[in-house]
Scaffold this active site. Structure first.
Site, PDB file in Angstrom:
ATOM      1  N   HIS A 128     -11.292  10.307   8.499  1.00  0.00           N
ATOM      2  CA  HIS A 128     -11.030   8.866   8.459  1.00  0.00           C
ATOM      3  C   HIS A 128     -10.310   8.346   9.700  1.00  0.00           C
ATOM      4  O   HIS A 128     -10.597   7.248  10.165  1.00  0.00           O
ATOM      5  CB  HIS A 128     -10.207   8.567   7.214  1.00  0.00           C
ATOM      6  CG  HIS A 128     -10.040   7.120   6.894  1.00  0.00           C
ATOM      7  ND1 HIS A 128     -11.110   6.255   6.785  1.00  0.00           N
ATOM      8  CD2 HIS A 128      -8.937   6.377   6.646  1.00  0.00           C
ATOM      9  CE1 HIS A 128     -10.671   5.044   6.480  1.00  0.00           C
ATOM     10  NE2 HIS A 128      -9.360   5.080   6.409  1.00  0.00           N
ATOM     11  N   HIS A 144     -10.033  10.728   4.028  1.00  0.00           N
ATOM     12  CA  HIS A 144     -10.051   9.912   2.820  1.00  0.00           C
ATOM     13  C   HIS A 144     -10.678  10.751   1.706  1.00  0.00           C
ATOM     14  O   HIS A 144     -11.692  11.414   1.922  1.00  0.00           O
ATOM     15  CB  HIS A 144     -10.869   8.637   3.042  1.00  0.00           C
ATOM     16  CG  HIS A 144     -10.696   7.616   1.975  1.00  0.00           C
ATOM     17  ND1 HIS A 144     -11.263   7.748   0.726  1.00  0.00           N
ATOM     18  CD2 HIS A 144     -10.020   6.440   1.952  1.00  0.00           C
ATOM     19  CE1 HIS A 144     -10.949   6.700  -0.009  1.00  0.00           C
ATOM     20  NE2 HIS A 144     -10.196   5.903   0.706  1.00  0.00           N
ATOM     21  N   ARG A 180      -0.731   9.142   9.437  1.00  0.00           N
ATOM     22  CA  ARG A 180      -0.702   7.688   9.637  1.00  0.00           C
ATOM     23  C   ARG A 180      -0.412   6.967   8.325  1.00  0.00           C
ATOM     24  O   ARG A 180      -1.047   7.230   7.309  1.00  0.00           O
ATOM     25  CB  ARG A 180      -2.053   7.214  10.179  1.00  0.00           C
ATOM     26  CG  ARG A 180      -2.163   5.691  10.315  1.00  0.00           C
ATOM     27  CD  ARG A 180      -3.547   5.291  10.768  1.00  0.00           C
ATOM     28  NE  ARG A 180      -4.551   5.522   9.767  1.00  0.00           N
ATOM     29  CZ  ARG A 180      -4.992   4.600   8.901  1.00  0.00           C
ATOM     30  NH1 ARG A 180      -4.467   3.392   8.896  1.00  0.00           N
ATOM     31  NH2 ARG A 180      -5.948   4.895   8.035  1.00  0.00           N
ATOM     32  N   GLU A 195       0.840  -1.200   0.000  1.00  0.00           N
ATOM     33  CA  GLU A 195       0.000   0.000   0.000  1.00  0.00           C
ATOM     34  C   GLU A 195       0.871   1.244   0.000  1.00  0.00           C
ATOM     35  O   GLU A 195       2.100   1.172   0.144  1.00  0.00           O
ATOM     36  CB  GLU A 195      -0.939  -0.004   1.216  1.00  0.00           C
ATOM     37  CG  GLU A 195      -1.982  -1.106   1.176  1.00  0.00           C
ATOM     38  CD  GLU A 195      -2.903  -1.104   2.379  1.00  0.00           C
ATOM     39  OE1 GLU A 195      -3.979  -1.718   2.294  1.00  0.00           O
ATOM     40  OE2 GLU A 195      -2.553  -0.488   3.400  1.00  0.00           O
TER      41      GLU A 195
END
Length: 545
Positions: free
Chosen positions: A350, A243, A385, A121
């Site tokens: 998010h 997001h 994050r 990712e």
């Protein structure tokens, strides 16, 4: 457990507030040696963990390394990660995954192989994301729930909402200690006392403070607000991850539209059909998440429109059906055929990167109070994050906290008495509409003024609004019986104030905090740490009268 006329009184070794991955992992880690109560605001399977689509980052492949995972995390955190916390988390990542597998979590394996499938990712330099198809959170959460149900020492209380922490004088020091919590039984409409040697906050994040969020309704920052009121420091509350694409529909609360659509050629369009990303970034729709989220936010504010549109209808229906069956099916439920028309989208809050300040054992500033998971600030995430580090943090810190609790549990005494909840001077509300109106106003001005892009003027407006709102909420809380909605509103207002104050203090743009007035990154990276007036680590003079 014993009854009084006014309420019930429960006694356990450990009280866990929250039933997500962090809370249930801790409960299971203690179950052989302690009596544990787990509080759930609604049902045990509700919460952010269940809805996590991604996976868990861990060093599981021989081509990967702890140093590489640490380095990737430090880069993603924009200079604010605490390297000791990052290394502690990553070094324990493999053991955390092995523990989950032992509990029965069915992770996806390579086709025709016994090896687990690892994906990669954004921000990761290696394939290190272990997952269960595209529903890892559900796989982990359901497995932990099954294990908890088999443990006689774990008692689960559904529809129980923590109101406030209970603090009392500690006979072994000059400080206060946490001895339990006041808890609303929302079905019985009664506030009970839950007493425990140790209390653990695992209530998740605070993304519900924003108008649009990918999180369930339970993400109202309860643990952060309760810890702050009890005298614990909080840190880096200005870093809220958004997001870019959440489905915009009045009946679709929190459905994310996967970034894979943009990866397969979907375009972002304005209401008039014009693409806007190519003029804002050379990578267009494939720019990083924070850049795309800021671009969408800019266009919505510039035009005064409700949303923008994500369009993949130029691809063949067969291609769309094969690659995005879940998105297609979900959108069809709301009358949107993505093979023929664009999807209305907005960015959505998010993840809360800040939280209650803790050490590597999850200990807060208040004696015998711990915080784990998204509620806590460990230093792992820094200013942004990195994908799939959040579930890892839940498992690693829950197990670390459990080890620390077990080490000292036998030495902790339970106070002979605990202060009872007194609602003798309040009455039932006849104007609950005040709660819904304040809830809506709070989330709207946080979205408009303290969202993806901030300015000094917007933060000043938010400061003015939150002061007025908190005054109204405090008056309401003092005069009427508590309800789930009132508890959440009160906590959201506290968290909103903490976010606004933190954003005010950061005079730079870094990671998830972007200010038009301070667009550059400061050469010195500092955490934003807020200290309450009743800071729990100060010496408290105990009256002997």
């Amino acid at each position: 457990m014993w009854n009084t006329e006014m309420n019930k009184h429960y006694l356990h070794d450990v009280l866990v507030v929250g039933s997500g991955a962090a809370g249930l992992t801790l409960a299971l880690s203690l179950a052989q040696h302690a009596k544990v109560a787990v509080l759930c605001k609604t049902l045990v399977n509700h919460g952010s963990t269940w809805f996590a689509q991604g996976g868990i980052a861990a060093v599981l492949d021989n081509q990967d390394s702890i140093d590489a995972h640490v380095s990737d995390t430090l880069i993603a955190g924009a200079g604010l990660c605490h390297e000791d916390a990052v290394r502690f988390t990553v070094e324990n990542s493999k053991a955390a995954i092995e523990w989950l597998i032992q509990q029965g979590v069915m992770f996806t394996r390579e086709s025709g192989s016994a090896d687990y499938h690892l994906t990669q990712e954004g921000g990761h330099s290696h394939r290190r994301i272990i997952h269960s198809a595209d529903a890892t959170g559900q796989a982990v959460h359901s497995t932990l729930i099954e294990q908890v149900q088999q443990q006689p020492n774990i008692e689960v209380f559904e529809h129980h909402v923590a109101v406030n922490l209970i603090t009392q004088a500690d006979t072994n020091s000059r400080k206060l200690r946490c001895t339990g919590a006041y808890v609303l039984d929302s079905q019985a409409d009664r506030v009970d006392v839950f007493q425990a040697k140790v209390v653990v906050l695992a209530t998740g994040g605070a993304s519900k403070v924003y108008l649009y969020t990918s999180n369930p309704d339970s993400a109202s920052g309860d643990g952060i607000a309760m810890a702050w009121r009890a005298g614990c420091r909080v840190a880096n509350m200005e870093f809220n991850q958004f997001h870019p694409t959440c489905l915009y529909h009045p009946k679709a609360k929190n459905f994310l539209i996967t970034e894979a659509l943009r990866g397969e050629g979907a375009y972002l369009r304005l209401p008039n059909g014009e693409r806007f990303m190519p003029r804002l970034d050379e990578r267009a729709e494939l720019a990083p998440r924070d850049i795309v989220a800021r671009a969408i936010d800019h266009e919505i504010k510039r035009l005064g429109c409700d949303c923008v549109y994500l369009d993949i209808s130029h691809k063949s229906p067969d291609f769309i059906s094969e690659h995005f069956p879940t998105v297609k099916a979900r959108c069809l439920e709301f009358g949107i055929d993505i093979t023929k028309e664009p999807i209305p989208v907005v960015p959505a809050a998010h993840y809360t990167c800040g939280g209650v300040v803790v050490d590597n054992a999850g200990r807060t500033d208040l004696k015998h109070l711990y915080a784990i998971g998204e509620t806590s600030f460990t230093g792992l995430h820094g200013a942004n994050r990195m994908a799939s580090n959040s579930l890892l943090e839940c498992i690693v810190y829950a197990q670390s906290a459990a080890r620390d609790i077990l080490h000292k549990l036998e030495q902790i005494d339970v106070p002979e008495t605990s202060p009872q909840w007194d609602d003798s001077r309040v009455r039932n509300s006849d104007e609950d509409v005040v709660i819904s109106h304040n809830w809506d106003e709070l989330r709207r001005f946080m979205w408009d003024y303290v969202g993806i892009v901030r300015t000094h003027k917007r933060l000043e407006r938010a400061t003015h609004r939150i002061k007025l709102l908190q005054k109204e909420i405090a008056e309401y809380y003092s005069n009427y019986k508590v309800s789930s909605d009132l508890i959440e509103l009160r906590n959201l207002a506290t968290v909103a104030e903490l976010i606004i104050r933190s954003a005010h203090e950061r005079k730079e743009s870094r990671g998830l905090h972007y200010s038009l007035d301070y667009p550059d990154k400061s050469p010195i990276a500092r955490d934003t740490i807020l200290v309450p007036t009743n800071f729990a680590s100060q010496d408290i003079i105990v009256s002997k009268s």
